[in-house]
Structure formats: C-alpha cells, structure tokens
Design a protein around this motif. Sequence first.
Motif, PDB file in Angstrom:
ATOM      1  N   GLU A  87       0.825  -1.210   0.000  1.00 11.25           N
ATOM      2  CA  GLU A  87       0.000   0.000   0.000  1.00 11.25           C
ATOM      3  C   GLU A  87       0.860   1.261   0.000  1.00 11.25           C
ATOM      4  N   MET A  88       1.952   1.242   0.786  1.00 13.73           N
ATOM      5  CA  MET A  88       2.865   2.399   0.791  1.00 13.73           C
ATOM      6  C   MET A  88       3.465   2.621  -0.592  1.00 13.73           C
ATOM      7  N   THR A  89       3.897   1.529  -1.214  1.00 12.90           N
ATOM      8  CA  THR A  89       4.477   1.639  -2.557  1.00 12.90           C
ATOM      9  C   THR A  89       3.449   2.163  -3.549  1.00 12.90           C
ATOM     10  N   LYS A  90       2.215   1.705  -3.409  1.00  9.60           N
ATOM     11  CA  LYS A  90       1.143   2.155  -4.306  1.00  9.60           C
ATOM     12  C   LYS A  90       0.921   3.662  -4.168  1.00  9.60           C
ATOM     13  N   MET A  91       0.955   4.164  -2.924  1.00 15.57           N
ATOM     14  CA  MET A  91       0.810   5.609  -2.703  1.00 15.57           C
ATOM     15  C   MET A  91       1.902   6.379  -3.439  1.00 15.57           C
ATOM     16  N   VAL A  92       3.142   5.893  -3.308  1.00 17.34           N
ATOM     17  CA  VAL A  92       4.268   6.565  -3.959  1.00 17.34           C
ATOM     18  C   VAL A  92       4.121   6.508  -5.479  1.00 17.34           C
ATOM     19  N   CYS A  93       3.712   5.360  -5.980  1.00 14.83           N
ATOM     20  CA  CYS A  93       3.541   5.207  -7.431  1.00 14.83           C
ATOM     21  C   CYS A  93       2.407   6.086  -7.956  1.00 14.83           C
ATOM     22  N   ASP A  94       1.361   6.263  -7.156  1.00 15.47           N
ATOM     23  CA  ASP A  94       0.256   7.149  -7.558  1.00 15.47           C
ATOM     24  C   ASP A  94       0.732   8.594  -7.683  1.00 15.47           C
ATOM     25  N   ILE A  95       1.568   9.028  -6.713  1.00 15.00           N
ATOM     26  CA  ILE A  95       2.115  10.389  -6.773  1.00 15.00           C
ATOM     27  C   ILE A  95       3.017  10.542  -8.001  1.00 15.00           C
ATOM     28  N   THR A 129       2.918   8.825 -10.763  1.00  9.73           N
ATOM     29  CA  THR A 129       2.065   8.829 -11.959  1.00  9.73           C
ATOM     30  C   THR A 129       1.419  10.188 -12.156  1.00  9.73           C
ATOM     31  N   SER A 130       0.992  10.831 -11.058  1.00 10.90           N
ATOM     32  CA  SER A 130       0.388  12.170 -11.149  1.00 10.90           C
ATOM     33  C   SER A 130       1.360  13.164 -11.783  1.00 10.90           C
ATOM     34  N   ILE A 131       2.635  13.038 -11.423  1.00 10.13           N
ATOM     35  CA  ILE A 131       3.650  13.934 -12.002  1.00 10.13           C
ATOM     36  C   ILE A 131       3.812  13.656 -13.490  1.00 10.13           C
ATOM     37  N   PHE A 132       3.913  12.382 -13.861  1.00 15.16           N
ATOM     38  CA  PHE A 132       4.147  12.014 -15.257  1.00 15.16           C
ATOM     39  C   PHE A 132       2.930  12.312 -16.135  1.00 15.16           C
ATOM     40  N   GLU A 133       1.746  12.300 -15.549  1.00 21.52           N
ATOM     41  CA  GLU A 133       0.532  12.570 -16.320  1.00 21.52           C
ATOM     42  C   GLU A 133       0.243  14.062 -16.447  1.00 21.52           C
ATOM     43  N   SER A 134       0.960  14.872 -15.683  1.00 21.89           N
ATOM     44  CA  SER A 134       0.740  16.316 -15.728  1.00 21.89           C
ATOM     45  C   SER A 134       1.804  16.980 -16.601  1.00 21.89           C
ATOM     46  N   PRO A 166      15.977   6.950  -0.837  1.00 15.40           N
ATOM     47  CA  PRO A 166      15.562   5.843  -1.707  1.00 15.40           C
ATOM     48  C   PRO A 166      14.636   4.818  -1.066  1.00 15.40           C
ATOM     49  N   VAL A 167      14.145   5.095   0.156  1.00 15.96           N
ATOM     50  CA  VAL A 167      13.082   4.234   0.685  1.00 15.96           C
ATOM     51  C   VAL A 167      11.872   4.319  -0.237  1.00 15.96           C
ATOM     52  N   TRP A 168      11.661   5.507  -0.816  1.00 13.05           N
ATOM     53  CA  TRP A 168      10.633   5.689  -1.830  1.00 13.05           C
ATOM     54  C   TRP A 168      11.304   5.805  -3.191  1.00 13.05           C
ATOM     55  N   GLY A 169      10.679   5.204  -4.205  1.00 15.99           N
ATOM     56  CA  GLY A 169      11.293   5.153  -5.525  1.00 15.99           C
ATOM     57  C   GLY A 169      10.986   6.334  -6.432  1.00 15.99           C
ATOM     58  N   MET A 170      10.160   7.286  -5.957  1.00 15.07           N
ATOM     59  CA  MET A 170       9.746   8.381  -6.831  1.00 15.07           C
ATOM     60  C   MET A 170      10.926   9.234  -7.282  1.00 15.07           C
ATOM     61  N   TYR A 224       7.031  -0.234  -9.212  1.00 14.69           N
ATOM     62  CA  TYR A 224       7.923   0.775  -9.778  1.00 14.69           C
ATOM     63  C   TYR A 224       8.307   0.425 -11.218  1.00 14.69           C
ATOM     64  N   GLN A 225       8.513  -0.869 -11.460  1.00 16.45           N
ATOM     65  CA  GLN A 225       8.887  -1.293 -12.809  1.00 16.45           C
ATOM     66  C   GLN A 225       7.770  -0.998 -13.799  1.00 16.45           C
ATOM     67  N   ALA A 226       6.512  -1.115 -13.348  1.00 16.05           N
ATOM     68  CA  ALA A 226       5.366  -0.829 -14.223  1.00 16.05           C
ATOM     69  C   ALA A 226       5.385   0.625 -14.691  1.00 16.05           C
ATOM     70  N   ILE A 227       5.786   1.542 -13.805  1.00 19.16           N
ATOM     71  CA  ILE A 227       5.892   2.956 -14.191  1.00 19.16           C
ATOM     72  C   ILE A 227       7.017   3.137 -15.202  1.00 19.16           C
ATOM     73  N   CYS A 228       8.148   2.472 -14.949  1.00 19.47           N
ATOM     74  CA  CYS A 228       9.273   2.564 -15.891  1.00 19.47           C
ATOM     75  C   CYS A 228       8.876   2.030 -17.266  1.00 19.47           C
TER      76      CYS A 228
END
Length: 531
Positions: A124-132, A134-139, A158-162, A236-240
Amino acid sequence: MAPLFKNLCSVSLWITIIPLFGFLCDGGKILVVPLEGSHWLNMDILIKALHGKGHSIDVIRNTNSWYVKEKSDYYNSITIPQSKGMDEEFVDDMISKVINHERGKSSWLSTVKLFFDSVIDNYEMTKMVCDITTSIFESEEILKTLQEKQYDLMLTDPVWGMGIILAHKLKLPMVYNVRWTTTVDGHFNIAPSPMSYIPITGSGNTDRMSFFQRVKNIIFYFTNDIKYSRFSLPQYQAICDKYFDPPVDFYQLLQGADIWLMRVDFVFEFPRPTMPNIIYTGGFQCTPAKPLPHDLEDFMQSSGDHGVIVMSLGTFISALPEDVTAEIAAAFARLPQKVIWRYTGKKPSTLGNNTLLVDWMPQKDLLGHPKTKVFVAHGGTNGVQEALYHGVPVVGIPFFFDQYDNLIRLQARGGAKIVSLAELGENSLHAAIKEVINNPSYRLTMQKLSQLHLDKPVKPLDSAIFWIEFVMRHKGAAHLRTESYKMPWYSYHSVDVAVTLIAVVLIFIFSIFYVVRYVCIKCCSRKRKTE
C-alpha cells in the motif's frame, strides 16, 4: 624590482582567488524528493545547510504531508495536486498491529499473519508513492516546470522510488540520503554482503552468528526478497515500462546513484565490505547541546544527584495503548530520578510526581545535558545516533522497521539494554533502567563510543555537503560507481565461469577415461589375436 615583484605577487594572488571565490559561491539548483517522519527531519537539516551555501532547493511533497511544510524560508515546495501519501492514520494502524502481535499470545500463526500484514502495508505504501509519481508524469504542466528549472542534482531518500524514477526522467545526477532503500539496508544493493557475518534487517542477529543464527539470517534474506521483489519493485517497474522508451530496469536505476550518503558510521555499524561511492555521514544531524528553556532547566536541576531520564518514541509513535502507558508511568514513578517524557496521549492514571509529560522536547539539548542519565527510546536511527553522540546509555523499546536492529548494535557493544514489547511491563522496564543507571559500564561504553564517533578529520555534515557539491560540480561521480550492478546474477557470482571450468575439467577427465579405455580395448584385442 621589489615593488614590481610585490605587485606581480598581488595580481597572481587575485588571479588565483577570484576563480576560487566564484567556484565556492556558485549556487546550484537542487530537486529534493524526501520521505516523511524522522527521515524528513535529517533531510531538512541537509536542506538548511545547502541553502546556507547559496543553493536553491525545491522540495516535492504530497497534499496530506504532515512533516514537509508547504511554506518555508529555505526551500520552495512543489505540492502534487490530488496526491495522498503515508499519513498518521496509516502509521498508527501499522503500530497497533505490531503491538497487538507482540503483547498478545504469539504463535507461528500470528507471526505469519503479521508478516502478510507487513507485505500488504508495504504494498500500500508503494502504491501511494507510485500514484504520486504517476500524477507527475501525467501532468504536462508539472513535468514542463521541472524540466524548465534545469536542476543540477536530485537529492532523495531511496526508501521511496519516486525520486529515483524522476531523476532518470530529468536526466539528473543523483545523491541518496540513505540508510534503507525500497528493498533493504542500502549496502545490500551495491556492496558485497556475505550473510555469514552481515545480519539481515529484522533477524535480530549481530555480526557473530552461530550456525542456527546463520540459518535464520538466510531465511530472513529470502522472506525480505519475496516481500520487496514480488510486491514493491513490480509497481515501480510498471511505471518505468509505461513512461520510458527505451525500457529501463528500475532496480538498476536504484543502484545507479552517484553518491550514497549513508546515515551510519563504523562506530555504530558492524564492520562490513563497502564501496567508494558510499560516504558515511552518521550523526550529521547531531550538534553540541544548547541551553535549555528556563522551565526545563529548572526541572533538570531539581533532580539533584539522581539526575533525569529522557523518554521519546520518535516522530511516528505519538500515543500508545492505555495499559502500556500505565505500565511505563508506574515504572517511572518508582524511580528516584526525574523523568521527561514526550507523550501526546491521554495522561496515565499511574503517572508519578517525578514525571513531566511534554508535547515536544529539545531532544538533542536534553541528551547533551549533564543531568541526563538514560535515554528511553524506540531505537530510530536519529535518536540512537544522538544518544551515541552525547554518550548517553539507552534503554530501548523497539516497535518496527530497523529499530530492533539499531538497538542490537548498541547492545552488542554494551551501551544499551533492550526491553521488547512482549516483555514490556512495570517491573521489566524498572529493572532495565535501574541496571543501566547502576552499572557504570553502560555509560562508560557510550562515552567511549562518543569519543570514537567525534574523532574525525571532517564533520559528517560538512562531508555530506562536500559530496553533494562535488556531484554538482562534476555532473556526477561515475568514476566511483561500480558497474557490477549491470551484470546478470550468474556473471556477478561467476557461475558461468565455474560451470565452464567444471565442464572443461569433466571433458578432460572423460577424454582421458575414453582414451585409456580405447587403448585397453586395443591391447586386449591384440593379445587375443596373438593367442
């Protein structure tokens, strides 16, 4: 000739100084992607120091951030709209699960359940980071703004991958303010890490392991690997995969930082192999004690020869279940020492007259006060480093993450006593505090560790700032980075070489065997014909 020589020397001196002056004062543009809680507290210190050196800093935050403020005198915030990250409610839920497990009837079933709960929380934590992210990449607006800023550096935790993904998008050199990554202790991502003497996070092992402890270490390695490689890294790989062409491997991006500012040193950490781009900055947030506010100073002085106990459970743990706080308060009430306890929950019914509850405390200044005898703490990296800096022994009550492992390192050296949540009670806590106060070896050990920690040619914060600016000046530090992370696992461990050599040896042995067999058959055949 003398005046001419003097003038020439002056000109030469200015020719030397002017470029150096410009070199030192050139401010850069730094983009920071931080983490919440205690991770932000030490990142904030780095940001202040960089601002003081003339650098311009932008900090990315989400809309419900409760530590990274929107307005600041020393950084500009970039708030990602409609993005929600880890908040207090999420952390409180994680803590309650751990407390219920530790203080309930522990069994293999409850342990398995806790493991799967931690997997879900991590997901869930990773999903939150990935959502943020994605918001940057979609804007287009946010991306355009970030690209137009032309930053010189990405500074991230680097605890968070954003920050890792964003640095690749913006083509920025990257510096980590690191202890842990998205997977495990940062060392394991780039440095050789023999599990025979390097304990895995959560194992509770030291660097001296018996056979069964080494078995436990291996088990923890694989459970951690399952938790992160199967549930965090794929997100994270899915975003990449979605936003980068040509495709990139997220784990290689994580390993590819130019400099790793590691928030420990070898006074605290067990000795282990390292790499040239890992810079040890443990305790960079520590400073000499400042004078206390009058009310706190009066309280400290009122303790007489008995002294004061300081208790804090860090940024994430603001309140505990009532039965736990009642036990802690009762233990404190039996002590002759005064107690300062950072606590924001309901006042315990067993609270003694010797205990002062505060919403906030100047922790570093209290730990550096000569009246402070013991630090009762949860074992977070910041608090443990501050206790070590000031030479104060610790009674540790670990909850989750790295806290138990941090306290194990101090306990193994003789500077701390651990009281687990399972055994935490009035009597056990009282006995642990009395032992640490009455046995002078704890304080002497911590004072010796403090002397070792302070005996350095360069202060940790100065070292951190130097290496950040070094990466900015040289557009990276590729000469310090190993290329091993780009090798497949079978090449890294020379499995292909071993298999090839074994194959060659086997072919050679079988060749000899068949030649000898052939010769023997021929000889036997001739002998029969002769007879």
